[in-house]
Structures are given as structure tokens and as C-alpha cells.
Design an enzyme around this catalytic site. Structure first.
Site, PDB file in Angstrom:
ATOM      1  N   SER A 169      48.301  30.112  36.072  1.00 31.08           N
ATOM      2  CA  SER A 169      49.195  29.498  37.041  1.00 31.08           C
ATOM      3  C   SER A 169      48.401  29.260  38.307  1.00 31.08           C
ATOM      4  O   SER A 169      47.404  29.947  38.560  1.00 31.08           O
ATOM      5  CB  SER A 169      50.355  30.446  37.334  1.00 31.08           C
ATOM      6  OG  SER A 169      51.083  30.032  38.456  1.00 31.08           O
TER       7      SER A 169
ATOM      8  N   LYS B 276      48.434  36.624  36.800  1.00 29.83           N
ATOM      9  CA  LYS B 276      47.864  35.298  36.532  1.00 29.83           C
ATOM     10  C   LYS B 276      46.417  35.214  37.010  1.00 29.83           C
ATOM     11  O   LYS B 276      45.596  34.528  36.397  1.00 29.83           O
ATOM     12  CB  LYS B 276      48.726  34.197  37.147  1.00 29.83           C
ATOM     13  CG  LYS B 276      50.092  34.085  36.469  1.00 29.83           C
ATOM     14  CD  LYS B 276      49.951  33.924  34.946  1.00 29.83           C
ATOM     15  CE  LYS B 276      51.268  33.848  34.230  1.00 29.83           C
ATOM     16  NZ  LYS B 276      51.143  33.680  32.792  1.00 29.83           N
TER      17      LYS B 276
ATOM     18  N   TYR C  65      53.233  38.993  39.619  1.00 32.09           N
ATOM     19  CA  TYR C  65      53.018  37.749  38.882  1.00 32.09           C
ATOM     20  C   TYR C  65      51.675  37.132  39.282  1.00 32.09           C
ATOM     21  O   TYR C  65      50.873  36.754  38.436  1.00 32.09           O
ATOM     22  CB  TYR C  65      54.161  36.769  39.156  1.00 32.09           C
ATOM     23  CG  TYR C  65      54.000  35.435  38.470  1.00 32.09           C
ATOM     24  CD1 TYR C  65      54.334  35.287  37.128  1.00 32.09           C
ATOM     25  CD2 TYR C  65      53.506  34.322  39.153  1.00 32.09           C
ATOM     26  CE1 TYR C  65      54.184  34.058  36.487  1.00 32.09           C
ATOM     27  CE2 TYR C  65      53.358  33.104  38.521  1.00 32.09           C
ATOM     28  CZ  TYR C  65      53.690  32.976  37.193  1.00 32.09           C
ATOM     29  OH  TYR C  65      53.544  31.773  36.555  1.00 32.09           O
TER      30      TYR C  65
ATOM     31  N   ASN D  21      50.620  31.933  26.202  1.00 32.98           N
ATOM     32  CA  ASN D  21      51.415  31.264  27.210  1.00 32.98           C
ATOM     33  C   ASN D  21      52.588  32.120  27.701  1.00 32.98           C
ATOM     34  O   ASN D  21      53.429  31.642  28.440  1.00 32.98           O
ATOM     35  CB  ASN D  21      51.938  29.931  26.628  1.00 32.98           C
ATOM     36  CG  ASN D  21      52.576  29.061  27.676  1.00 32.98           C
ATOM     37  OD1 ASN D  21      52.058  28.904  28.758  1.00 32.98           O
ATOM     38  ND2 ASN D  21      53.736  28.502  27.358  1.00 32.98           N
TER      39      ASN D  21
END
Length: 158
Positions: free
Chosen positions: A121, A140, A136, A69
Site C-alpha cells: 500500500s 505494509k 496497518y 493480497n
């Protein structure tokens, strides 16, 4: 079912720099009557992840579930951003998840059971406009793909 319930009474919490990890572990223990233990480590280094998995197995006797996570949002990835920022986000968001699944997967294979979960995400499926966080989003997206590959490779191990 009784064995399953016993397994859910132990939680290892890994953290990098949280000031509240110990407090949260104590709260979980108190509220849910479970054994918790915290481990400060850095998912950016495979050897650290491998050592944390080994220590968790030593402390709890086995590893049933790994939830990867770790993640940090960042504006990294644009032409005006530093490559070092890209490297940091990628190393935590993507490499860290892969390292956790690999180290846990080796234990799961030996135990002949275990579950690996990678949290990703919605950014792995859709671009967040106007946010400039291509690193990011890319990390993801990689997590989504790695979960599928990990799942299929574990099926082949049986």
C-alpha cells in the site's frame, strides 16, 4: 507462449470470510473461460497457508504465481487501542504475506520456477495523516521490505 497461456487459465481464490468468493469465481470462469476454485482459509496460521498451497498444487498440478493480497485496515496502534487489535492486523497484513511467500517459495524452488507478488500500500511508504493506523502502515512497510528480501533470496536459489 502457448504453455504460458494455458497456465493463465487456472485461478485459485483464497478467502477468509467473503460471502461473494464463490460467485466471483463463477463470474471469472464464465467471463474469461478459466478454471477457478475457491479455498476458505486463514492466512494468520502458517500451517493453514501451507495446507492451502499443497491443496492448490494438488488441484491444479502446479503453482505458477502467488499473489499475497490479504489485508485489513484498522485504527490499531495508538495508545488508546487494544494490543489484540494490533496483533490481528499484523497477523493478517504482514505475517500472512510472509507465510504465503514462504509456502509458495518452497513450491517454486522445487518446480524451479514461480512468481511471488506481495501487494502492499502507499501506506507502506507514507503516513496517512490524520488517520491513526500505525499498525496497518507498519505491516505494509514490512510487506514492501519482505518483497525485496523474498526477491533477492529467490535469485540466490537458482
Amino acid at each position: 507462449m502457448r504453455k504460458q497461456r494455458a497456465a493463465l487459465r487456472q485461478i485459485a481464490i483464497w478467502y477468509h470470510s467473503s460471502k461473494t468468493a464463490e460467485f466471483l469465481a463463477a463470474e471469472i470462469t464464465k467471463k474469461f473461460n478459466v478454471k477457478t476454485k475457491t479455498y476458505q482459509m486463514d492466512v494468520r496460521g502458517y500451517r493453514q497457508v501451507e495446507a492451502a498451497v499443497a491443496k492448490t498444487v494438488e488441484d491444479f498440478g502446479r503453482l505458477d504465481v502467488m499473489i499475497a493480497n490479504a489485508g485489513v485496515p484498522s485504527k490499531a496502534g495508538g495508545l488508546g487501542d487494544k494490543v489484540e487489535d494490533w496483533d490481528r492486523v499484523r497477523a493478517i497484513d504482514f505475517d500472512g504475506a510472509c507465510y504465503c511467500m514462504r509456502a509458495a517459495g518452497l513450491v517454486f524452488r522445487e518446480q524451479k520456477r514461480g512468481v511471488g507478488i506481495i501487494t502492499a500500500s502507499m501506506s507502506g511508504h507514507a503516513a496517512n495523516v490524520p488517520q491513526e493506523q500505525s499498525c496497518y502502515n507498519t505491516g505494509k512497510t514490512g510487506c514492501v521490505s519482505h518483497q525485496l528480501i523474498y526477491t533477492n533470496s529467490c535469485k540466490l536459489c537458482k
